[in-house]
Write a protein that holds these residues in place. Structure first.
Motif, PDB file in Angstrom:
ATOM      1  N   MET A   1     -23.145 -37.226  58.153  1.00 55.62           N
ATOM      2  CA  MET A   1     -22.434 -37.612  56.951  1.00 55.62           C
ATOM      3  C   MET A   1     -21.257 -36.688  56.682  1.00 55.62           C
ATOM      4  SD  MET A   1     -23.650 -39.936  54.357  1.00 55.62           S
ATOM      5  CE  MET A   1     -24.751 -39.586  53.047  1.00 55.62           C
ATOM      6  N   ASN A   2     -21.378 -35.430  57.062  1.00 55.02           N
ATOM      7  CA  ASN A   2     -20.322 -34.474  56.818  1.00 55.02           C
ATOM      8  C   ASN A   2     -19.053 -34.854  57.584  1.00 55.02           C
ATOM      9  OD1 ASN A   2     -19.154 -32.232  55.704  1.00 55.02           O
ATOM     10  ND2 ASN A   2     -20.181 -30.768  57.020  1.00 55.02           N
ATOM     11  N   TYR A   5     -17.451 -37.800  55.894  1.00 55.11           N
ATOM     12  CA  TYR A   5     -16.713 -37.401  54.690  1.00 55.11           C
ATOM     13  C   TYR A   5     -15.334 -36.876  55.055  1.00 55.11           C
ATOM     14  CZ  TYR A   5     -14.911 -34.909  50.722  1.00 55.11           C
ATOM     15  OH  TYR A   5     -14.076 -34.493  49.721  1.00 55.11           O
ATOM     16  N   TRP A   6     -15.270 -35.991  56.048  1.00 54.73           N
ATOM     17  CA  TRP A   6     -13.995 -35.373  56.392  1.00 54.73           C
ATOM     18  C   TRP A   6     -13.009 -36.399  56.933  1.00 54.73           C
ATOM     19  CZ3 TRP A   6     -12.494 -31.339  54.139  1.00 54.73           C
ATOM     20  CH2 TRP A   6     -13.408 -30.364  53.735  1.00 54.73           C
ATOM     21  N   ALA A   9     -12.257 -38.781  53.616  1.00 53.13           N
ATOM     22  CA  ALA A   9     -11.551 -38.004  52.587  1.00 53.13           C
ATOM     23  C   ALA A   9     -10.220 -37.486  53.116  1.00 53.13           C
ATOM     24  CB  ALA A   9     -12.422 -36.845  52.108  1.00 53.13           C
ATOM     25  N   SER A  74     -16.007 -34.858  44.366  1.00 50.27           N
ATOM     26  CA  SER A  74     -16.492 -36.104  43.754  1.00 50.27           C
ATOM     27  C   SER A  74     -15.640 -36.481  42.550  1.00 50.27           C
ATOM     28  CB  SER A  74     -17.950 -35.955  43.317  1.00 50.27           C
ATOM     29  OG  SER A  74     -18.782 -35.782  44.423  1.00 50.27           O
ATOM     30  N   THR A 112     -15.792 -42.434  49.537  1.00 52.00           N
ATOM     31  CA  THR A 112     -15.649 -40.975  49.459  1.00 52.00           C
ATOM     32  C   THR A 112     -16.588 -40.397  48.415  1.00 52.00           C
ATOM     33  OG1 THR A 112     -13.350 -41.186  50.135  1.00 52.00           O
ATOM     34  CG2 THR A 112     -13.990 -39.095  49.167  1.00 52.00           C
ATOM     35  N   TRP A 114     -19.473 -41.635  47.532  1.00 51.05           N
ATOM     36  CA  TRP A 114     -20.799 -41.709  48.130  1.00 51.05           C
ATOM     37  C   TRP A 114     -21.001 -40.614  49.175  1.00 51.05           C
ATOM     38  CZ3 TRP A 114     -22.346 -43.635  53.122  1.00 51.05           C
ATOM     39  CH2 TRP A 114     -23.730 -43.743  53.271  1.00 51.05           C
ATOM     40  N   LEU A 115     -20.006 -40.424  50.025  1.00 51.70           N
ATOM     41  CA  LEU A 115     -20.113 -39.397  51.072  1.00 51.70           C
ATOM     42  C   LEU A 115     -20.092 -37.990  50.496  1.00 51.70           C
ATOM     43  CD1 LEU A 115     -17.765 -41.025  53.727  1.00 51.70           C
ATOM     44  CD2 LEU A 115     -20.245 -40.711  53.929  1.00 51.70           C
ATOM     45  N   ALA A 116     -19.379 -37.792  49.394  1.00 55.06           N
ATOM     46  CA  ALA A 116     -19.296 -36.457  48.779  1.00 55.06           C
ATOM     47  C   ALA A 116     -20.620 -36.025  48.176  1.00 55.06           C
ATOM     48  CB  ALA A 116     -18.199 -36.436  47.719  1.00 55.06           C
ATOM     49  N   LEU A 119     -22.568 -33.679  50.491  1.00 56.41           N
ATOM     50  CA  LEU A 119     -22.006 -32.384  50.901  1.00 56.41           C
ATOM     51  C   LEU A 119     -22.929 -31.244  50.560  1.00 56.41           C
ATOM     52  CD1 LEU A 119     -18.240 -32.729  49.995  1.00 56.41           C
ATOM     53  CD2 LEU A 119     -19.265 -32.794  52.236  1.00 56.41           C
TER      54      LEU A 119
END
Length: 119
Positions: A1-2, A5-6, A9, A74, A112, A114-116, A119
């Protein structure tokens, strides 16, 4: 997931950093071909919107990267989601009905958010 995100984002931040910079440094005549709504807004509002976009792009990248207040990522993504809801409203109330890009950015901002949370 990290990694996801990158990627998401990072792309969102690049888009908003570019768009925000254009709103801050270009004249209304230069913005008009890209942004039909620019004539309906006072120039200080366009400049402020650009500044908010640059700060939001920074908020997507810097806090998770440094580990300082990562919840700001977020918050920045939520801000972009709200920004795009407003952009859709502006486009639909004017003559410019092209909202495909706005809906794509809205969806990307939601992803973003959701993915954040991971973190």
């Amino acid at each position: 997931m990290n990694i996801a995100y990158w990627i998401v984002a990072g792309l969102l931040a690049l888009f908003y950093f570019y768009a925000g910079t254009m709103k801050v440094i270009r004249s209304p005549d230069q913005l008009r071909p890209m942004m039909a709504w620019v004539d309906r807004m006072p120039l200080p509002v366009v400049r402020a919107l650009g500044t908010v976009e640059i700060l939001g792009a920074t908020g997507l990248i810097l806090p998770p990267l440094t580990g300082i207040a990562p919840w700001l990522a977020s918050a920045a993504a939520i801000g972009f989601l709200l920004l795009q809801l407003g952009a859709v409203a502006v486009h639909l109330t004017g003559d410019d009905r092209r909202i495909t890009l706005n809906l794509g950015l809205l969806t990307t901002a939601a992803a973003t958010i959701w993915l954040a949370t991971g973190l």
